[in-house]
Design an enzyme around this catalytic site. Structure first.
Site, PDB file in Angstrom:
ATOM      1  N   LYS A  38       0.843  -1.207   0.000  1.00  0.00           N
ATOM      2  CA  LYS A  38       0.000   0.000   0.000  1.00  0.00           C
ATOM      3  C   LYS A  38       0.879   1.258   0.000  1.00  0.00           C
ATOM      4  CE  LYS A  38      -0.386  -0.319   5.049  1.00  0.00           C
ATOM      5  NZ  LYS A  38      -1.177  -0.930   6.136  1.00  0.00           N
ATOM      6  N   ARG A 136     -10.590  -0.375  15.119  1.00  0.00           N
ATOM      7  CA  ARG A 136     -10.402   0.470  13.952  1.00  0.00           C
ATOM      8  C   ARG A 136     -11.364  -0.003  12.867  1.00  0.00           C
ATOM      9  NH1 ARG A 136      -4.379   0.991  11.340  1.00  0.00           N
ATOM     10  NH2 ARG A 136      -5.005  -0.965  10.365  1.00  0.00           N
ATOM     11  N   TYR A 264      13.393  31.701   4.993  1.00  0.00           N
ATOM     12  CA  TYR A 264      12.144  32.392   5.295  1.00  0.00           C
ATOM     13  C   TYR A 264      12.017  32.736   6.775  1.00  0.00           C
ATOM     14  CZ  TYR A 264      10.197  31.339   0.668  1.00  0.00           C
ATOM     15  OH  TYR A 264       9.950  31.276  -0.672  1.00  0.00           O
ATOM     16  N   MET A 313       9.542  24.959   0.370  1.00  0.00           N
ATOM     17  CA  MET A 313       8.825  23.990  -0.462  1.00  0.00           C
ATOM     18  C   MET A 313       9.788  23.146  -1.299  1.00  0.00           C
ATOM     19  SD  MET A 313       5.780  24.617  -3.207  1.00  0.00           S
ATOM     20  CE  MET A 313       4.783  25.588  -2.096  1.00  0.00           C
TER      21      MET A 313
HETATM   22  C1  LIG Z   1      -0.365  -1.872   6.923  1.00  0.00           C
HETATM   23  C2  LIG Z   1      -0.857  -3.171   7.438  1.00  0.00           C
HETATM   24  C3  LIG Z   1       0.025  -4.256   7.649  1.00  0.00           C
HETATM   25  C4  LIG Z   1       1.528  -4.137   7.545  1.00  0.00           C
HETATM   26  O1  LIG Z   1       2.071  -3.742   8.790  1.00  0.00           O
HETATM   27  P1  LIG Z   1       3.637  -3.584   9.007  1.00  0.00           P
HETATM   28  O2  LIG Z   1       3.774  -3.146  10.410  1.00  0.00           O
HETATM   29  O3  LIG Z   1       4.094  -2.544   8.029  1.00  0.00           O
HETATM   30  O4  LIG Z   1       4.253  -4.911   8.716  1.00  0.00           O
HETATM   31  C5  LIG Z   1      -0.537  -5.487   7.973  1.00  0.00           C
HETATM   32  N1  LIG Z   1      -1.872  -5.630   8.139  1.00  0.00           N
HETATM   33  C6  LIG Z   1      -2.723  -4.597   7.991  1.00  0.00           C
HETATM   34  C7  LIG Z   1      -4.179  -4.827   8.219  1.00  0.00           C
HETATM   35  C8  LIG Z   1      -2.259  -3.329   7.663  1.00  0.00           C
HETATM   36  O5  LIG Z   1      -3.117  -2.309   7.534  1.00  0.00           O
END
Ligand SMILES: *Cc1c(COP(=O)(O)O)cnc(C)c1O
Length: 369
Positions: A38, A136, A264, A313
């Site tokens: 992701k 969550r 700045y 920036m």
């Molecule tokens: C992002 C995520 C992971 C990965 O976690 P890491 O700590 O980066 O290994 C695993 N499971 C879920 C549900 C996540 O959202």
């Protein structure tokens, strides 16, 4: 390593392979491995990382949103892709691109069933997420009867796996809580299997879970940060290799007089005859203002140079008064030294945030030998 002539994020695919093998080595040979890609594979490049992991034999991928999965399918990735946090508006596209949703609430289950029916799906693979204490996303354990009722007598979807996520797998002070989460998940899984007439596979652990609770690996683990070189623990970090190195160069050097200011709002005032260097990256590249004003250093020819004044920036200024360097020299913002975890800690954040903040404007270059 090649010297850079501009700001780049260098992605080392050999390091990715090393980390993958290290993490796999913690697991039983039959345990499946899901690579979490992701957020552009934690700020690197989801396509290149997924291609490499696919070549290494990873069993599954996970992304957060549907558009991230679409990007992987467009690039020819064939491995199953779990979408951790889909929204109903994207379900048609999800099905068209053979992405597999996490279904985490009664509402989202109902919505997915509706779309699967409309598109005349049969046994479409889905993953049921349980909440075991993170609070969550996820079904509660007392939703199992509801899920069973919803699924009874219809065949549009098939529950491929059930899973949950740990709240504090990296924090051994929370061991008692984590063990409770593990036992809750085990209980949910057992009850689910008894009520559904087939046995979905189970998964719970993220990277720190693999390190600290390998006994809870079930049928698959889900690793993100570990693949990219960090394990939420300095000892583990020393075994892993950072995949991403943010490099830049010195654009210009200034010699300034006592009392002159830099940047700045004149946030830095020179205490004497000082030398500063200007670098072509800034908060638009993902190095936020919190790293300025002496909080953080970068590495110039192996020497520490603090970031001074306000981060702009497209530029940051560093103090090179005592650093041997010239215009055009390479600067390591983070990589091996300082590593992303250390760099991030100077502004009280974590490698996850720093890595995923590196903006798409920064050119990615890939190293593989
Ligand atoms: C992002 C995520 C992971 C990965 O976690 P890491 O700590 O980066 O290994 C695993 N499971 C879920 C549900 C996540 O959202």
């Amino acid at each position: 390593m090649p010297k850079t002539a501009e700001t780049v994020l260098e992605i080392n695919l050999n390091h990715l392979e090393h980390n993958y093998r290290y993490l796999r080595g913690k697991l039983k040979p039959e345990t499946k491995f899901l690579g979490v890609v992701k957020a552009f594979a934690y700020g690197s490049d989801s396509v290149k990382i997924a291609q490499k992991l696919e070549e290494l034999g990873v069993d599954y991928f996970a992304v957060a949103y549907v558009n991230e999965g679409v990007r992987l399918r467009d690039a020819g990735i064939k491995t199953p892709i779990l979408v951790l946090h889909p929204q109903a508006v994207n379900f048609e596209e999800l099905i068209e691109r053979c992405l597999e949703p996490s279904l985490y609430s009664p509402k989202i289950l109902k919505e997915f069933l509706g779309v699967a029916k409309e598109l005349k799906q049969k046994d479409y693979p889905v993953h049921i997420k349980f909440n075991t204490g993170l609070n969550r996303l996820g079904f509660w354990e007392n939703d199992i009867d509801y899920i069973k009722e919803r699924l009874e007598g219809r065949d549009e979807i098939k529950v491929t796996s059930i899973f949950s996520h740990l709240a504090a797998s990296e924090d051994l002070n929370e061991k008692e809580f984590t063990l409770k989460q593990i036992s809750n998940f085990r209980k949910n899984a057992q009850e689910f299997d008894e009520k559904i007439n087939h046995t979905p596979f189970k998964h719970l652990l993220n990277t720190s879970g693999i390190i600290n609770y390998p006994e809870a690996q079930f049928d698959m683990v889900r690793s993100g940060i570990g693949l990219y070189g960090f394990g939420n623990d300095t000892e583990v970090d020393s075994e892993l290799k950072p995949v991403a190195t943010l490099k830049t160069i010195i654009s210009q050097i200034h010699k300034i007089e006592p009392g002159e200011t830099v940047g700045y709002n004149r946030a830095f005032t020179s205490k004497g005859y000082q030398i500063t260097a200007t670098l072509p990256l800034g908060h638009a590249d993902g190095i936020g203002r919190q790293y300025g004003n002496g909080n953080t250093y970068v590495n110039v020819n192996g020497q520490k140079a603090p970031i001074i004044g306000n981060v702009c920036m497209d530029m940051i200024m560093i103090d090179i008064t005592n650093v041997d360097c010239e215009e055009g020299d390479e600067v390591i913002v983070f990589g091996e030294n300082p590593n992303a975890e250390k760099f991030a800690s100077t502004s009280k954040t974590i490698s996850y945030e720093l890595l995923t903040s590196i903006s798409q404007r920064v050119k990615r270059v890939f190293l593989e030998s």
